[in-house]
Motif scaffolding. Structure first.
Motif, PDB file in Angstrom:
ATOM      1  N   PHE A   1      -6.222 -55.310  27.080  1.00  0.00           N
ATOM      2  CA  PHE A   1      -7.369 -55.223  26.182  1.00  0.00           C
ATOM      3  C   PHE A   1      -8.508 -54.573  26.951  1.00  0.00           C
ATOM      4  O   PHE A   1      -8.795 -54.948  28.087  1.00  0.00           O
ATOM      5  CB  PHE A   1      -7.794 -56.620  25.710  1.00  0.00           C
ATOM      6  N   TYR A   2      -9.141 -53.580  26.332  1.00  0.00           N
ATOM      7  CA  TYR A   2     -10.243 -52.856  26.952  1.00  0.00           C
ATOM      8  C   TYR A   2     -11.413 -52.837  25.982  1.00  0.00           C
ATOM      9  O   TYR A   2     -11.233 -52.556  24.794  1.00  0.00           O
ATOM     10  CB  TYR A   2      -9.810 -51.418  27.265  1.00  0.00           C
TER      11      TYR A   2
ATOM     12  N   ARG B   1     -19.135 -50.590  21.906  1.00  0.00           N
ATOM     13  CA  ARG B   1     -18.526 -50.913  20.613  1.00  0.00           C
ATOM     14  C   ARG B   1     -17.037 -50.557  20.532  1.00  0.00           C
ATOM     15  O   ARG B   1     -16.397 -50.796  19.515  1.00  0.00           O
ATOM     16  CB  ARG B   1     -19.292 -50.202  19.499  1.00  0.00           C
ATOM     17  N   GLU B   2     -16.514 -49.964  21.580  1.00  0.00           N
ATOM     18  CA  GLU B   2     -15.105 -49.553  21.574  1.00  0.00           C
ATOM     19  C   GLU B   2     -14.189 -50.715  21.963  1.00  0.00           C
ATOM     20  O   GLU B   2     -14.467 -51.465  22.899  1.00  0.00           O
ATOM     21  CB  GLU B   2     -14.881 -48.395  22.551  1.00  0.00           C
ATOM     22  N   ARG B   3     -13.080 -50.831  21.238  1.00  0.00           N
ATOM     23  CA  ARG B   3     -12.055 -51.838  21.510  1.00  0.00           C
ATOM     24  C   ARG B   3     -10.698 -51.148  21.508  1.00  0.00           C
ATOM     25  O   ARG B   3     -10.346 -50.457  20.553  1.00  0.00           O
ATOM     26  CB  ARG B   3     -12.052 -52.944  20.442  1.00  0.00           C
ATOM     27  N   VAL B   4      -9.944 -51.344  22.573  1.00  0.00           N
ATOM     28  CA  VAL B   4      -8.624 -50.733  22.719  1.00  0.00           C
ATOM     29  C   VAL B   4      -7.623 -51.838  23.029  1.00  0.00           C
ATOM     30  O   VAL B   4      -7.900 -52.733  23.825  1.00  0.00           O
ATOM     31  CB  VAL B   4      -8.606 -49.689  23.868  1.00  0.00           C
TER      32      VAL B   4
ATOM     33  N   ASN C   1      -6.493 -56.878  12.219  1.00  0.00           N
ATOM     34  CA  ASN C   1      -7.195 -55.882  11.410  1.00  0.00           C
ATOM     35  C   ASN C   1      -7.248 -54.583  12.209  1.00  0.00           C
ATOM     36  O   ASN C   1      -6.790 -54.517  13.339  1.00  0.00           O
ATOM     37  CB  ASN C   1      -8.581 -56.378  10.997  1.00  0.00           C
ATOM     38  N   SER C   2      -7.836 -53.582  11.660  1.00  0.00           N
ATOM     39  CA  SER C   2      -7.805 -52.262  12.309  1.00  0.00           C
ATOM     40  C   SER C   2      -9.093 -51.939  13.063  1.00  0.00           C
ATOM     41  O   SER C   2      -9.462 -50.782  13.175  1.00  0.00           O
ATOM     42  CB  SER C   2      -7.518 -51.183  11.268  1.00  0.00           C
ATOM     43  N   SER C   3      -9.751 -52.936  13.625  1.00  0.00           N
ATOM     44  CA  SER C   3     -11.003 -52.680  14.336  1.00  0.00           C
ATOM     45  C   SER C   3     -10.786 -52.332  15.804  1.00  0.00           C
ATOM     46  O   SER C   3     -11.698 -52.399  16.605  1.00  0.00           O
ATOM     47  CB  SER C   3     -11.923 -53.897  14.218  1.00  0.00           C
ATOM     48  N   TYR C   4      -9.598 -51.956  16.162  1.00  0.00           N
ATOM     49  CA  TYR C   4      -9.279 -51.579  17.529  1.00  0.00           C
ATOM     50  C   TYR C   4      -8.478 -50.280  17.502  1.00  0.00           C
ATOM     51  O   TYR C   4      -7.921 -49.904  16.484  1.00  0.00           O
ATOM     52  CB  TYR C   4      -8.459 -52.683  18.217  1.00  0.00           C
TER      53      TYR C   4
END
Length: 181
Positions: free
Chosen positions: A76-77, A81-84, A116-119
């Motif tokens: 997890f990175y 505001r970025e999430r990977v 959900n698709s927030s990453y």
């Protein structure tokens, strides 16, 4: 709380999957590592229950179904505001590229059903030695279809994981080749 009522990230965070304080991982002779930059959060999760019996992610994703392949790590990175979420497989020999491709795709395909698709999903396959199989283009096409062109990397350089997490020009393909002089 029963494990069947947990969500995937609760399972990762609350079980032995989380590798607290570690941003490197070794499987056999293959090792990957990332040095966090200022303002980054990087969490490593060892999700393969064969090397980490305390992780219950496989049971969450597939229940008692057998034969499902799972990758070694989820990384997890986060920065600003970025999430990977990066699905990582380490191989001692690059000839196992087909199996590694299957492992990251299978894990991601099942995992994404619960989020959900927030990453941004990404994949990283590291092979520490060996020759790249003739079918490497086929494996790249499969990865591109699932993760999109710039969101996966197949590498022989273990510190390239940081580059793919940060969105820096990935070396799409089979890693860096040394040019002979």
């Amino acid at each position: 709380m029963a494990s069947d009522t947990l969500l995937p990230f609760e399972i990762l965070l609350l079980s032995d999957c989380l590798l607290p304080g570690l941003t490197s991982f070794k499987e056999g002779k293959a090792t990957v590592e990332v040095t966090p930059d200022e303002g980054e959060t990087i969490l490593f999760f060892n999700i393969d229950d064969q090397s980490n019996p305390g992780c219950k992610l496989r049971k969450f994703l597939w229940g008692t179904q057998t034969g499902q392949t799972i990758c070694d790590l989820i990384v997890f990175y986060a920065k600003e505001r970025e999430r990977v979420i990066c699905f990582v497989e380490l191989k001692e020999n690059m000839s196992d590229l087909g199996h590694a491709t299957e492992q990251v795709i299978n894990t991601y395909t099942s995992f994404k059903l619960h989020l959900n698709s927030s990453y941004k999903p990404k994949a990283f396959i590291y092979g520490s030695a060996g020759s790249v199989p003739h079918e490497h283009q086929e494996y790249q096409n499969k990865l591109s279809k699932v993760f999109n062109k710039n969101n996966f990397e197949i590498s022989r350089t273990n510190n390239d994981l940081g580059n793919i997490l940060r969105g820096k020009s990935p070396n799409i393909g089979v890693g860096k080749r040394n040019k002979r002089k």
